[in-house]
Design a protein around this motif. Structure first.
Motif, PDB file in Angstrom:
ATOM      1  N   TYR A 327       3.126  19.255  -7.785  1.00 39.79           N
ATOM      2  CA  TYR A 327       2.947  20.681  -7.519  1.00 39.79           C
ATOM      3  C   TYR A 327       3.401  21.469  -8.743  1.00 39.79           C
ATOM      4  O   TYR A 327       4.547  21.352  -9.184  1.00 39.79           O
ATOM      5  CB  TYR A 327       3.742  21.133  -6.295  1.00 39.79           C
ATOM      6  N   ASN A 328       2.483  22.251  -9.311  1.00 43.35           N
ATOM      7  CA  ASN A 328       2.777  23.108 -10.457  1.00 43.35           C
ATOM      8  C   ASN A 328       3.194  24.478  -9.940  1.00 43.35           C
ATOM      9  O   ASN A 328       2.394  25.199  -9.338  1.00 43.35           O
ATOM     10  CB  ASN A 328       1.547  23.219 -11.362  1.00 43.35           C
ATOM     11  N   TRP A 329       4.467  24.845 -10.160  1.00 43.28           N
ATOM     12  CA  TRP A 329       5.011  26.079  -9.613  1.00 43.28           C
ATOM     13  C   TRP A 329       4.465  27.318 -10.323  1.00 43.28           C
ATOM     14  O   TRP A 329       4.484  28.414  -9.757  1.00 43.28           O
ATOM     15  CB  TRP A 329       6.533  26.069  -9.702  1.00 43.28           C
ATOM     16  N   GLU A 330       3.964  27.151 -11.533  1.00 41.15           N
ATOM     17  CA  GLU A 330       3.479  28.306 -12.289  1.00 41.15           C
ATOM     18  C   GLU A 330       2.135  28.801 -11.760  1.00 41.15           C
ATOM     19  O   GLU A 330       1.968  29.995 -11.471  1.00 41.15           O
ATOM     20  CB  GLU A 330       3.360  27.948 -13.772  1.00 41.15           C
ATOM     21  N   ASP A 331       1.167  27.920 -11.621  1.00 44.09           N
ATOM     22  CA  ASP A 331      -0.149  28.343 -11.138  1.00 44.09           C
ATOM     23  C   ASP A 331      -0.403  27.923  -9.689  1.00 44.09           C
ATOM     24  O   ASP A 331      -1.519  28.069  -9.182  1.00 44.09           O
ATOM     25  CB  ASP A 331      -1.259  27.807 -12.039  1.00 44.09           C
ATOM     26  N   GLU A 332       0.640  27.362  -9.033  1.00 41.48           N
ATOM     27  CA  GLU A 332       0.571  26.973  -7.624  1.00 41.48           C
ATOM     28  C   GLU A 332      -0.541  25.955  -7.360  1.00 41.48           C
ATOM     29  O   GLU A 332      -1.172  25.950  -6.306  1.00 41.48           O
ATOM     30  CB  GLU A 332       0.387  28.201  -6.728  1.00 41.48           C
ATOM     31  N   SER A 333      -0.779  25.080  -8.319  1.00 44.67           N
ATOM     32  CA  SER A 333      -1.796  24.039  -8.160  1.00 44.67           C
ATOM     33  C   SER A 333      -1.168  22.772  -7.588  1.00 44.67           C
ATOM     34  O   SER A 333      -0.013  22.442  -7.859  1.00 44.67           O
ATOM     35  CB  SER A 333      -2.473  23.740  -9.497  1.00 44.67           C
ATOM     36  N   LEU A 334      -1.949  22.058  -6.793  1.00 45.50           N
ATOM     37  CA  LEU A 334      -1.484  20.863  -6.102  1.00 45.50           C
ATOM     38  C   LEU A 334      -2.363  19.682  -6.507  1.00 45.50           C
ATOM     39  O   LEU A 334      -3.590  19.769  -6.489  1.00 45.50           O
ATOM     40  CB  LEU A 334      -1.548  21.077  -4.587  1.00 45.50           C
ATOM     41  N   TYR A 335      -1.723  18.565  -6.885  1.00 46.20           N
ATOM     42  CA  TYR A 335      -2.422  17.347  -7.280  1.00 46.20           C
ATOM     43  C   TYR A 335      -2.068  16.257  -6.263  1.00 46.20           C
ATOM     44  O   TYR A 335      -0.893  15.979  -6.033  1.00 46.20           O
ATOM     45  CB  TYR A 335      -1.994  16.887  -8.674  1.00 46.20           C
ATOM     46  N   ARG A 336      -3.070  15.615  -5.690  1.00 42.48           N
ATOM     47  CA  ARG A 336      -2.840  14.607  -4.662  1.00 42.48           C
ATOM     48  C   ARG A 336      -3.548  13.304  -5.023  1.00 42.48           C
ATOM     49  O   ARG A 336      -4.701  13.326  -5.472  1.00 42.48           O
ATOM     50  CB  ARG A 336      -3.349  15.112  -3.309  1.00 42.48           C
ATOM     51  N   PHE A 337      -2.858  12.190  -4.791  1.00 42.61           N
ATOM     52  CA  PHE A 337      -3.403  10.868  -5.120  1.00 42.61           C
ATOM     53  C   PHE A 337      -2.874   9.860  -4.114  1.00 42.61           C
ATOM     54  O   PHE A 337      -1.691   9.844  -3.792  1.00 42.61           O
ATOM     55  CB  PHE A 337      -2.981  10.458  -6.535  1.00 42.61           C
ATOM     56  N   ILE A 338      -3.753   9.009  -3.597  1.00 48.36           N
ATOM     57  CA  ILE A 338      -3.371   7.953  -2.664  1.00 48.36           C
ATOM     58  C   ILE A 338      -4.100   6.675  -3.038  1.00 48.36           C
ATOM     59  O   ILE A 338      -5.247   6.712  -3.514  1.00 48.36           O
ATOM     60  CB  ILE A 338      -3.662   8.352  -1.195  1.00 48.36           C
ATOM     61  N   SER A 339      -3.430   5.527  -2.839  1.00 50.84           N
ATOM     62  CA  SER A 339      -4.002   4.240  -3.238  1.00 50.84           C
ATOM     63  C   SER A 339      -3.701   3.191  -2.185  1.00 50.84           C
ATOM     64  O   SER A 339      -2.568   3.073  -1.707  1.00 50.84           O
ATOM     65  CB  SER A 339      -3.428   3.797  -4.587  1.00 50.84           C
ATOM     66  N   LEU A 340      -4.718   2.413  -1.823  1.00 54.63           N
ATOM     67  CA  LEU A 340      -4.584   1.240  -0.967  1.00 54.63           C
ATOM     68  C   LEU A 340      -4.838   0.015  -1.823  1.00 54.63           C
ATOM     69  O   LEU A 340      -5.856  -0.063  -2.523  1.00 54.63           O
ATOM     70  CB  LEU A 340      -5.578   1.289   0.194  1.00 54.63           C
ATOM     71  N   GLN A 341      -3.927  -0.956  -1.785  1.00 59.33           N
ATOM     72  CA  GLN A 341      -4.005  -2.123  -2.655  1.00 59.33           C
ATOM     73  C   GLN A 341      -3.979  -3.402  -1.833  1.00 59.33           C
ATOM     74  O   GLN A 341      -3.179  -3.549  -0.903  1.00 59.33           O
ATOM     75  CB  GLN A 341      -2.837  -2.125  -3.645  1.00 59.33           C
ATOM     76  N   LYS A 342      -4.840  -4.346  -2.189  1.00 60.91           N
ATOM     77  CA  LYS A 342      -4.861  -5.685  -1.591  1.00 60.91           C
ATOM     78  C   LYS A 342      -4.797  -6.695  -2.725  1.00 60.91           C
ATOM     79  O   LYS A 342      -5.641  -6.683  -3.629  1.00 60.91           O
ATOM     80  CB  LYS A 342      -6.128  -5.885  -0.749  1.00 60.91           C
ATOM     81  N   THR A 343      -3.791  -7.585  -2.696  1.00 58.36           N
ATOM     82  CA  THR A 343      -3.535  -8.492  -3.811  1.00 58.36           C
ATOM     83  C   THR A 343      -3.567  -9.938  -3.351  1.00 58.36           C
ATOM     84  O   THR A 343      -2.900 -10.302  -2.370  1.00 58.36           O
ATOM     85  CB  THR A 343      -2.168  -8.189  -4.452  1.00 58.36           C
ATOM     86  N   TYR A 344      -4.348 -10.747  -4.076  1.00 63.81           N
ATOM     87  CA  TYR A 344      -4.388 -12.186  -3.855  1.00 63.81           C
ATOM     88  C   TYR A 344      -3.806 -12.870  -5.102  1.00 63.81           C
ATOM     89  O   TYR A 344      -3.204 -12.227  -5.946  1.00 63.81           O
ATOM     90  CB  TYR A 344      -5.815 -12.643  -3.573  1.00 63.81           C
ATOM     91  N   ASP A 345      -3.994 -14.193  -5.212  1.00 67.84           N
ATOM     92  CA  ASP A 345      -3.430 -14.923  -6.351  1.00 67.84           C
ATOM     93  C   ASP A 345      -4.026 -14.440  -7.674  1.00 67.84           C
ATOM     94  O   ASP A 345      -3.310 -14.234  -8.652  1.00 67.84           O
ATOM     95  CB  ASP A 345      -3.666 -16.423  -6.188  1.00 67.84           C
ATOM     96  N   PHE A 346      -5.341 -14.300  -7.712  1.00 64.85           N
ATOM     97  CA  PHE A 346      -6.015 -13.914  -8.950  1.00 64.85           C
ATOM     98  C   PHE A 346      -6.708 -12.556  -8.850  1.00 64.85           C
ATOM     99  O   PHE A 346      -6.952 -11.910  -9.860  1.00 64.85           O
ATOM    100  CB  PHE A 346      -7.050 -14.977  -9.352  1.00 64.85           C
ATOM    101  N   TRP A 347      -7.012 -12.121  -7.654  1.00 67.68           N
ATOM    102  CA  TRP A 347      -7.761 -10.888  -7.457  1.00 67.68           C
ATOM    103  C   TRP A 347      -6.859  -9.774  -6.921  1.00 67.68           C
ATOM    104  O   TRP A 347      -5.948 -10.011  -6.149  1.00 67.68           O
ATOM    105  CB  TRP A 347      -8.904 -11.110  -6.461  1.00 67.68           C
ATOM    106  N   SER A 348      -7.171  -8.549  -7.328  1.00 71.06           N
ATOM    107  CA  SER A 348      -6.556  -7.353  -6.757  1.00 71.06           C
ATOM    108  C   SER A 348      -7.655  -6.319  -6.542  1.00 71.06           C
ATOM    109  O   SER A 348      -8.545  -6.157  -7.395  1.00 71.06           O
ATOM    110  CB  SER A 348      -5.482  -6.771  -7.686  1.00 71.06           C
ATOM    111  N   PHE A 349      -7.581  -5.636  -5.414  1.00 67.07           N
ATOM    112  CA  PHE A 349      -8.573  -4.623  -5.084  1.00 67.07           C
ATOM    113  C   PHE A 349      -7.863  -3.307  -4.762  1.00 67.07           C
ATOM    114  O   PHE A 349      -6.816  -3.309  -4.089  1.00 67.07           O
ATOM    115  CB  PHE A 349      -9.428  -5.064  -3.887  1.00 67.07           C
ATOM    116  N   TYR A 350      -8.437  -2.206  -5.240  1.00 60.90           N
ATOM    117  CA  TYR A 350      -7.822  -0.894  -5.052  1.00 60.90           C
ATOM    118  C   TYR A 350      -8.868   0.089  -4.542  1.00 60.90           C
ATOM    119  O   TYR A 350     -10.004   0.128  -5.033  1.00 60.90           O
ATOM    120  CB  TYR A 350      -7.255  -0.362  -6.373  1.00 60.90           C
ATOM    121  N   LEU A 351      -8.456   0.879  -3.566  1.00 59.86           N
ATOM    122  CA  LEU A 351      -9.241   2.014  -3.099  1.00 59.86           C
ATOM    123  C   LEU A 351      -8.371   3.245  -3.282  1.00 59.86           C
ATOM    124  O   LEU A 351      -7.316   3.375  -2.640  1.00 59.86           O
ATOM    125  CB  LEU A 351      -9.647   1.850  -1.633  1.00 59.86           C
TER     126      LEU A 351
END
Length: 385
Positions: A327-351
Motif C-alpha cells: 500500500y502506497n500511502w502517498e497516492d493511496e495505491s494498492l498492489y495485490r499478489f497471490i500465488s498457489l504452488q505445487k512442488t514435486y521432485d523435479f517439477w513445480s507449478f505456479y498459478l
C-alpha cells in the motif's frame, strides 16, 4: 567487449583449478532449469504474453590441502512474445551469461571473482540494501542478473564477518539505481557484520561514479557527465520471540548541477515476522518502507511511504499458498499478489494472480514483468534437472 572478459575470466578460473598441485581430482557436475509461463492481462484491450527460459549450469570443485577451489558457469536464454487482440505486438529474446565465477576458500575466508550475485541486508520485501540485485519477492524463482565483481569475505570466531568488494564493467543499472555507473571506473565498498545479543548489526559502504550521459539525452548543459555517489548503511535484526529488523541507507550524490538537484536520499525499512500456530503454521511478515529525496541533508522534499504484508501457508507437503499486499500511502495505491504452488521432485507449478495500479512503481521491472500492471493471472511451469 563483454565476451572477451567472459572468455578471459573462465580461462583464468579453470587454470586456477586445474593447475593446483597436491590436489584431489577435479569434480564436475551439471544441472539446468527450464520454465515457461503464460501471462494474461485483463485490462482493455486484453493482452497476454507467452515466454520460456532455460538456464544450464556447470559446477567445478577441487580441494588442495586446506584450500578449496570451485567455479560456476551458467547462461540465461529467455524469449517471450506479447499479444493484443490476438495479434503479435512484440517479442523479446536474450542470451547472456548468468553466472561465471571462480572462488578460493578456506575455513574462515573466501574470495570470489567474476559474474556473481551479491546481496545482503535484513529486510525481506522492500529492501533499501538492494544495491546489486533485483530480487522480486513475488518471483517464485528469485532470479536476478549478476554483477562483475571481486568479493572477499572473512569470518571471525565470534560469528562476526567482513566483506570487501570491487565492481567493474557494469554499465547497466542495478538495484534501485536509475543512473548507471561509468563502465570503466571501479566501484568499491564493504560491509562489517557483528553479533549483538540475540541478533546482529551491520554497517555497509559503497562508492561509485555514475554516468549522467546515459540518463540525460542532452548533456551539453551539464557541467559534468559523471558524478561521485556514496552510500552509507546501517541494518540489524533480532529474534525476540518475533523477528524484528531495520535497514537505513543514506545516498549522497555529488552533482554540481541544477539539472539534478536531489543530492541526498534517505531510505528506511522497519519490519517484523512471526509464525502463528494455526494449522500447518501461518507465517506473516510486515514492513514499512520510507524514502525521501532532497537537496539538503536535513530537508525532505520528495517522500514515498509504502507498507507491505506477506503471508505464507503450507497446505500440505507439496502445496503452498502465499500472498503479498503493498500500500502506497502517498497516492493511496494498492498492489495485490497471490500465488498457489505445487512442488514435486523435479517439477513445480505456479498459478499467480495480481491486481495492481495501471502504472507499476515499486520495483525496476525486468522484461518478463511488463504485464504486471492492472489485473491479470500468470501460469508457470518449472522443471529442474
Amino acid at each position: 567487449m563483454n565476451h572477451i572478459i567472459i572468455k578471459y575470466m573462465f580461462t583464468l578460473i579453470l587454470s586456477c583449478i586445474c593447475n593446483t598441485g597436491h590436489s584431489q581430482q577435479l569434480k564436475t557436475s551439471a544441472r539446468a532449469q527450464a520454465n515457461s509461463w503464460t501471462t494474461i492481462n485483463f485490462d482493455n484491450p486484453l493482452r497476454y504474453q507467452l515466454g520460456a527460459r532455460f538456464i544450464p549450469e556447470i559446477r567445478f570443485e577441487q580441494a588442495a590441502n586446506k584450500i578449496s577451489f570451485d567455479a560456476q558457469l551458467s547462461f540465461n536464454t529467455t524469449g517471450s512474445m506479447d499479444f493484443q487482440k490476438g495479434e503479435n505486438t512484440g517479442y523479446f529474446e536474450k542470451f547472456k551469461p548468468y553466472r561465471i565465477w571462480g572462488r578460493v576458500s578456506g575455513s574462515r575466508y573466501e574470495i570470489r571473482f567474476g559474474l556473481q550475485k551479491i546481496n545482503f541486508g535484513s529486510a525481506m520485501i522492500l529492501r533499501p540494501l538492494m544495491w546489486f540485485d533485483r530480487i522480486d519477492p513475488r518471483d517464485p524463482l528469485q532470479l536476478t542478473d549478476g554483477v562483475y565483481a571481486l568479493l572477499g569475505r572473512y569470518y571471525f570466531k565470534n560469528n562476526a564477518n567482513i566483506w570487501l568488494w570491487g565492481l567493474m564493467w557494469n554499465d547497466e543499472t542495478k538495484g534501485w539505481e536509475t543512473i548507471p555507473s561509468m563502465k570503466k571506473n571501479p566501484e568499491v565498498g564493504g560491509r562489517f557484520q557483528f553479533p549483538i545479543s540475540t541478533g546482529e548489526v551491520a554497517v555497509s559502504f559503497h562508492h561509485r561514479k555514475a554516468n549522467l550521459a546515459e540518463f540525460y539525452e542532452d548533456t551539453v548543459s551539464l557541467e559534468k557527465i559523471s558524478f561521485n555517489q556514496n552510500r552509507y548503511a546501517l541494518d540489524g535484526k533480532w529474534d525476540i520471540g518475533i523477528g524484528v529488523w531495520f535497514e537505513y541507507v543514506l545516498e549522497e550524490n555529488n552533482i554540481p548541477s541544477e539539472s539534478y538537484p536531489l543530492n541526498f536520499q534517505h531510505a528506511i525499512n522497519i519490519g517484523m515476522d512471526y509464525t502463528f500456530s494455526l494449522g500447518n503454521g501461518l507465517n506473516a511478515s510486515t514492513e514499512f518502507f520510507f524514502i525521501s529525496q532532497s537537496d539538503n541533508f536535513f530537508e525532505s522534499e520528495i517522500n514515498t511511504e509504502v507498507s507491505a504484508l506477506s503471508v505464507n501457508y503450507p497446505l500440505s507437503l507439496i502445496n503452498q499458498v502465499s500472498a503479498i499486499i503493498y500500500y502506497n500511502w502517498e497516492d493511496e495505491s494498492l498492489y495485490r499478489f497471490i500465488s498457489l504452488q505445487k512442488t514435486y521432485d523435479f517439477w513445480s507449478f505456479y498459478l499467480m494472480g495480481y491486481w495492481n495500479p495501471d502504472q507499476f512503481g515499486l520495483y525496476n521491472l525486468n522484461e518478463t514483468q511488463n504485464l504486471f500492471t492492472g489485473k491479470g493471472i500468470q501460469v508457470m511451469a518449472v522443471y529442474n534437472f
